[in-house]
Design a protein around this motif. Structure first.
Motif, PDB file in Angstrom:
ATOM      1  N   GLY A  36      -5.103  -2.896   9.558  1.00  0.00           N
ATOM      2  CA  GLY A  36      -4.532  -3.652  10.667  1.00  0.00           C
ATOM      3  C   GLY A  36      -4.020  -5.040  10.325  1.00  0.00           C
ATOM      4  O   GLY A  36      -3.281  -5.635  11.104  1.00  0.00           O
ATOM      5  N   HIS A  37      -4.379  -5.580   9.173  1.00  0.00           N
ATOM      6  CA  HIS A  37      -3.984  -6.950   8.840  1.00  0.00           C
ATOM      7  C   HIS A  37      -2.494  -7.057   8.535  1.00  0.00           C
ATOM      8  O   HIS A  37      -1.846  -8.011   8.964  1.00  0.00           O
ATOM      9  N   HIS A  38      -1.941  -6.122   7.780  1.00  0.00           N
ATOM     10  CA  HIS A  38      -0.508  -6.134   7.484  1.00  0.00           C
ATOM     11  C   HIS A  38       0.288  -6.092   8.788  1.00  0.00           C
ATOM     12  O   HIS A  38       1.208  -6.873   8.993  1.00  0.00           O
ATOM     13  N   GLU A  39      -0.121  -5.197   9.684  1.00  0.00           N
ATOM     14  CA  GLU A  39       0.570  -5.042  10.967  1.00  0.00           C
ATOM     15  C   GLU A  39       0.422  -6.292  11.847  1.00  0.00           C
ATOM     16  O   GLU A  39       1.283  -6.574  12.677  1.00  0.00           O
ATOM     17  N   ALA A  40      -0.652  -7.035  11.643  1.00  0.00           N
ATOM     18  CA  ALA A  40      -0.889  -8.254  12.423  1.00  0.00           C
ATOM     19  C   ALA A  40      -0.145  -9.462  11.847  1.00  0.00           C
ATOM     20  O   ALA A  40      -0.245 -10.559  12.373  1.00  0.00           O
ATOM     21  N   GLY A  41       0.589  -9.253  10.760  1.00  0.00           N
ATOM     22  CA  GLY A  41       1.403 -10.333  10.216  1.00  0.00           C
ATOM     23  C   GLY A  41       0.885 -10.986   8.946  1.00  0.00           C
ATOM     24  O   GLY A  41       1.465 -11.960   8.475  1.00  0.00           O
ATOM     25  N   MET A  42      -0.178 -10.462   8.382  1.00  0.00           N
ATOM     26  CA  MET A  42      -0.705 -11.050   7.144  1.00  0.00           C
ATOM     27  C   MET A  42       0.067 -10.492   5.951  1.00  0.00           C
ATOM     28  O   MET A  42      -0.411  -9.652   5.197  1.00  0.00           O
ATOM     29  N   LYS A  43       1.296 -10.972   5.823  1.00  0.00           N
ATOM     30  CA  LYS A  43       2.195 -10.515   4.763  1.00  0.00           C
ATOM     31  C   LYS A  43       3.226 -11.602   4.513  1.00  0.00           C
ATOM     32  O   LYS A  43       3.353 -12.543   5.301  1.00  0.00           O
ATOM     33  N   GLY A  44       3.934 -11.489   3.420  1.00  0.00           N
ATOM     34  CA  GLY A  44       4.954 -12.475   3.122  1.00  0.00           C
ATOM     35  C   GLY A  44       5.780 -12.075   1.921  1.00  0.00           C
ATOM     36  O   GLY A  44       5.627 -10.986   1.372  1.00  0.00           O
ATOM     37  N   THR A  45       6.659 -12.979   1.525  1.00  0.00           N
ATOM     38  CA  THR A  45       7.528 -12.764   0.374  1.00  0.00           C
ATOM     39  C   THR A  45       7.373 -13.940  -0.576  1.00  0.00           C
ATOM     40  O   THR A  45       7.486 -15.094  -0.171  1.00  0.00           O
ATOM     41  N   LEU A  46       7.083 -13.631  -1.822  1.00  0.00           N
ATOM     42  CA  LEU A  46       7.029 -14.636  -2.867  1.00  0.00           C
ATOM     43  C   LEU A  46       8.387 -14.651  -3.547  1.00  0.00           C
ATOM     44  O   LEU A  46       8.855 -13.603  -4.026  1.00  0.00           O
ATOM     45  N   ILE A  47       9.044 -15.800  -3.560  1.00  0.00           N
ATOM     46  CA  ILE A  47      10.377 -15.912  -4.162  1.00  0.00           C
ATOM     47  C   ILE A  47      10.242 -16.633  -5.494  1.00  0.00           C
ATOM     48  O   ILE A  47       9.759 -17.766  -5.553  1.00  0.00           O
ATOM     49  N   VAL A  48      10.673 -15.972  -6.574  1.00  0.00           N
ATOM     50  CA  VAL A  48      10.620 -16.531  -7.920  1.00  0.00           C
ATOM     51  C   VAL A  48      12.046 -16.843  -8.343  1.00  0.00           C
ATOM     52  O   VAL A  48      12.925 -15.976  -8.315  1.00  0.00           O
ATOM     53  N   ARG A  49      12.261 -18.106  -8.736  1.00  0.00           N
ATOM     54  CA  ARG A  49      13.609 -18.536  -9.150  1.00  0.00           C
ATOM     55  C   ARG A  49      13.551 -19.050 -10.577  1.00  0.00           C
ATOM     56  O   ARG A  49      12.561 -19.631 -11.005  1.00  0.00           O
ATOM     57  N   ALA A  50      14.641 -18.856 -11.296  1.00  0.00           N
ATOM     58  CA  ALA A  50      14.757 -19.388 -12.658  1.00  0.00           C
ATOM     59  C   ALA A  50      15.029 -20.888 -12.569  1.00  0.00           C
ATOM     60  O   ALA A  50      15.696 -21.342 -11.657  1.00  0.00           O
TER      61      ALA A  50
END
Length: 51
Positions: A36-50
């Motif tokens: 239930g945590h993913h569905e509740a919003g406990m997620k994100g995107t890690l952006i890696v830049r050079a």
């Protein structure tokens, strides 16, 4: 993060750190895998830049 072979487990109020070296830029999805945590919003995107 499914793309990498590690997992962090943290209790409420604690801090966990992990150093990861990325070999290329990109966007990597991460989320909590407790029911239930993913569905509740406990997620994100890690952006890696050079740089």
């Amino acid at each position: 993060m499914p793309a990498f072979p590690f997992r962090l487990e943290v209790k409420a109020g604690e801090i966990a750190r992990k150093t990861v070296i990325f070999d290329k830029p990109g966007e990597y999805q991460f989320s909590c895998d407790l029911p239930g945590h993913h569905e509740a919003g406990m997620k994100g995107t890690l952006i890696v830049r050079a740089f």
